[in-house]
Design a protein around this motif. Sequence first.
Motif, mmCIF file in Angstrom:
data_model
loop_
_atom_site.group_PDB
_atom_site.id
_atom_site.type_symbol
_atom_site.label_atom_id
_atom_site.label_comp_id
_atom_site.label_asym_id
_atom_site.label_seq_id
_atom_site.Cartn_x
_atom_site.Cartn_y
_atom_site.Cartn_z
ATOM 1 N N TYR A 1 0.813 -1.219 0.000
ATOM 2 C CA TYR A 1 0.000 0.000 0.000
ATOM 3 C C TYR A 1 0.853 1.278 0.000
ATOM 4 C CZ TYR A 1 -3.223 3.674 1.302
ATOM 5 O OH TYR A 1 -3.929 4.845 1.308
ATOM 6 N N HIS A 2 1.804 1.383 0.906
ATOM 7 C CA HIS A 2 2.561 2.637 1.029
ATOM 8 C C HIS A 2 3.392 2.926 -0.216
ATOM 9 C CE1 HIS A 2 1.233 3.570 5.021
ATOM 10 N NE2 HIS A 2 1.556 2.361 5.439
ATOM 11 N N GLN A 3 4.025 1.903 -0.780
ATOM 12 C CA GLN A 3 4.798 2.106 -2.002
ATOM 13 C C GLN A 3 3.876 2.483 -3.158
ATOM 14 O OE1 GLN A 3 8.279 2.112 -2.559
ATOM 15 N NE2 GLN A 3 7.493 3.059 -4.414
ATOM 16 N N THR A 4 2.747 1.805 -3.252
ATOM 17 C CA THR A 4 1.799 2.100 -4.333
ATOM 18 C C THR A 4 1.235 3.505 -4.187
ATOM 19 O OG1 THR A 4 1.253 -0.253 -4.432
ATOM 20 C CG2 THR A 4 -0.231 1.255 -5.562
ATOM 21 N N GLU A 5 0.945 3.918 -2.951
ATOM 22 C CA GLU A 5 0.456 5.277 -2.734
ATOM 23 C C GLU A 5 1.494 6.298 -3.216
ATOM 24 O OE1 GLU A 5 -1.433 8.127 0.710
ATOM 25 O OE2 GLU A 5 0.139 6.730 1.297
ATOM 26 N N PHE A 6 2.755 6.047 -2.919
ATOM 27 C CA PHE A 6 3.822 6.940 -3.389
ATOM 28 C C PHE A 6 3.849 6.969 -4.918
ATOM 29 C CE2 PHE A 6 8.238 7.569 -4.802
ATOM 30 C CZ PHE A 6 8.426 8.869 -4.347
ATOM 31 N N ASP A 7 3.741 5.792 -5.531
ATOM 32 C CA ASP A 7 3.779 5.726 -6.994
ATOM 33 C C ASP A 7 2.550 6.396 -7.617
ATOM 34 O OD1 ASP A 7 6.248 4.484 -6.952
ATOM 35 O OD2 ASP A 7 5.403 2.465 -7.004
ATOM 36 N N VAL A 8 1.395 6.333 -6.964
ATOM 37 C CA VAL A 8 0.217 7.066 -7.444
ATOM 38 C C VAL A 8 0.495 8.563 -7.363
ATOM 39 C CG1 VAL A 8 -2.184 7.669 -6.919
ATOM 40 C CG2 VAL A 8 -1.493 5.275 -7.004
ATOM 41 N N ARG A 9 1.178 8.990 -6.319
ATOM 42 C CA ARG A 9 1.555 10.402 -6.199
ATOM 43 C C ARG A 9 2.494 10.808 -7.336
ATOM 44 N NH1 ARG A 9 0.320 12.765 -1.306
ATOM 45 N NH2 ARG A 9 -0.580 11.360 0.235
ATOM 46 N N LEU A 10 3.403 9.913 -7.714
ATOM 47 C CA LEU A 10 4.279 10.176 -8.867
ATOM 48 C C LEU A 10 3.450 10.265 -10.151
ATOM 49 C CD1 LEU A 10 7.407 7.920 -8.218
ATOM 50 C CD2 LEU A 10 7.100 10.346 -7.699
ATOM 51 N N TYR A 11 2.479 9.382 -10.273
ATOM 52 C CA TYR A 11 1.595 9.395 -11.440
ATOM 53 C C TYR A 11 0.831 10.721 -11.520
ATOM 54 C CZ TYR A 11 -2.434 8.251 -14.358
ATOM 55 O OH TYR A 11 -3.416 8.278 -15.313
ATOM 56 N N LEU A 12 0.323 11.190 -10.406
ATOM 57 C CA LEU A 12 -0.396 12.469 -10.384
ATOM 58 C C LEU A 12 0.536 13.625 -10.743
ATOM 59 C CD1 LEU A 12 -2.532 11.890 -7.181
ATOM 60 C CD2 LEU A 12 -3.328 11.831 -9.556
ATOM 61 N N THR A 13 1.773 13.544 -10.293
ATOM 62 C CA THR A 13 2.776 14.548 -10.664
ATOM 63 C C THR A 13 2.998 14.523 -12.169
ATOM 64 O OG1 THR A 13 3.843 14.331 -8.494
ATOM 65 C CG2 THR A 13 5.158 15.296 -10.274
ATOM 66 N N GLN A 14 3.150 13.319 -12.723
ATOM 67 C CA GLN A 14 3.313 13.153 -14.168
ATOM 68 C C GLN A 14 2.131 13.759 -14.913
ATOM 69 O OE1 GLN A 14 5.564 11.882 -16.347
ATOM 70 N NE2 GLN A 14 4.210 11.917 -18.106
ATOM 71 N N MET A 15 0.923 13.503 -14.430
ATOM 72 C CA MET A 15 -0.289 14.015 -15.079
ATOM 73 C C MET A 15 -0.310 15.552 -15.063
ATOM 74 S SD MET A 15 -2.506 11.529 -16.000
ATOM 75 C CE MET A 15 -4.126 12.200 -15.779
ATOM 76 N N ASP A 16 0.068 16.141 -13.936
ATOM 77 C CA ASP A 16 0.076 17.604 -13.822
ATOM 78 C C ASP A 16 1.068 18.239 -14.786
ATOM 79 O OD1 ASP A 16 -1.883 17.783 -11.933
ATOM 80 O OD2 ASP A 16 -0.605 18.572 -10.342
ATOM 81 N N ILE A 17 2.227 17.624 -14.933
ATOM 82 C CA ILE A 17 3.293 18.239 -15.719
ATOM 83 C C ILE A 17 3.205 17.896 -17.202
ATOM 84 C CG2 ILE A 17 5.801 18.385 -16.035
ATOM 85 C CD1 ILE A 17 6.045 17.814 -13.010
ATOM 86 N N PHE A 18 3.028 16.603 -17.502
ATOM 87 C CA PHE A 18 3.126 16.134 -18.889
ATOM 88 C C PHE A 18 1.829 15.565 -19.464
ATOM 89 C CE2 PHE A 18 7.385 15.456 -16.997
ATOM 90 C CZ PHE A 18 8.110 16.316 -17.791
#
Length: 170
Positions: free
Chosen positions: A146-163
């Motif tokens: 869960y915690h690693q996946t939550e972090f990776d979802v946060r990375l995904y959201l960052t990716q979505m915001d930028i690119f």
Amino acid sequence: MDSLKYINHYSEITKTEVLELIKQDKLALHLKTKYPNPHVIKTDKALFSYVNELKNAHIKNAPTLSKVLYDGKINVIHNALGTHHIISRVQGSKLKSKNEIRVASMFKSVPQEFLEMIVVHELAHFKVKEHNKAFYNLCEYMQPSYHQTEFDVRLYLTQMDIFGKIDEWN
């Protein structure tokens, strides 16, 4: 640093590593390599079945779900990725409750682990209301990563915001 709003509370080392991936335009590649395939749960009916299977496997005594669906308005209105609702209504002399989970539509085309993380989070709220140690322990119980996946979802959201979206997951 506004581009890192989803990981702002992480360590400076972590934020620096993420910034480096962003500068090199490798954040999407990092996520696609780690999670190569999107899930196949595209309809509300399939999502309802999936969520009920998870609920029955991990928190059997949680209330019955009356509705589970993808919602295109969630991130705009609630600034959230998913929501849970316990709606109580008086029917005659009885108090009836309906339990709903809504998942942001943007999670129709993401890896299985991301969808599972959102669902696990919302299911956990039916047992523990606050984001506390018991809540996160329950999330970890239902999804050990869960915690690693939550972090990776946060990375995904960052990716979505930028690119924008990651092409292969669409």
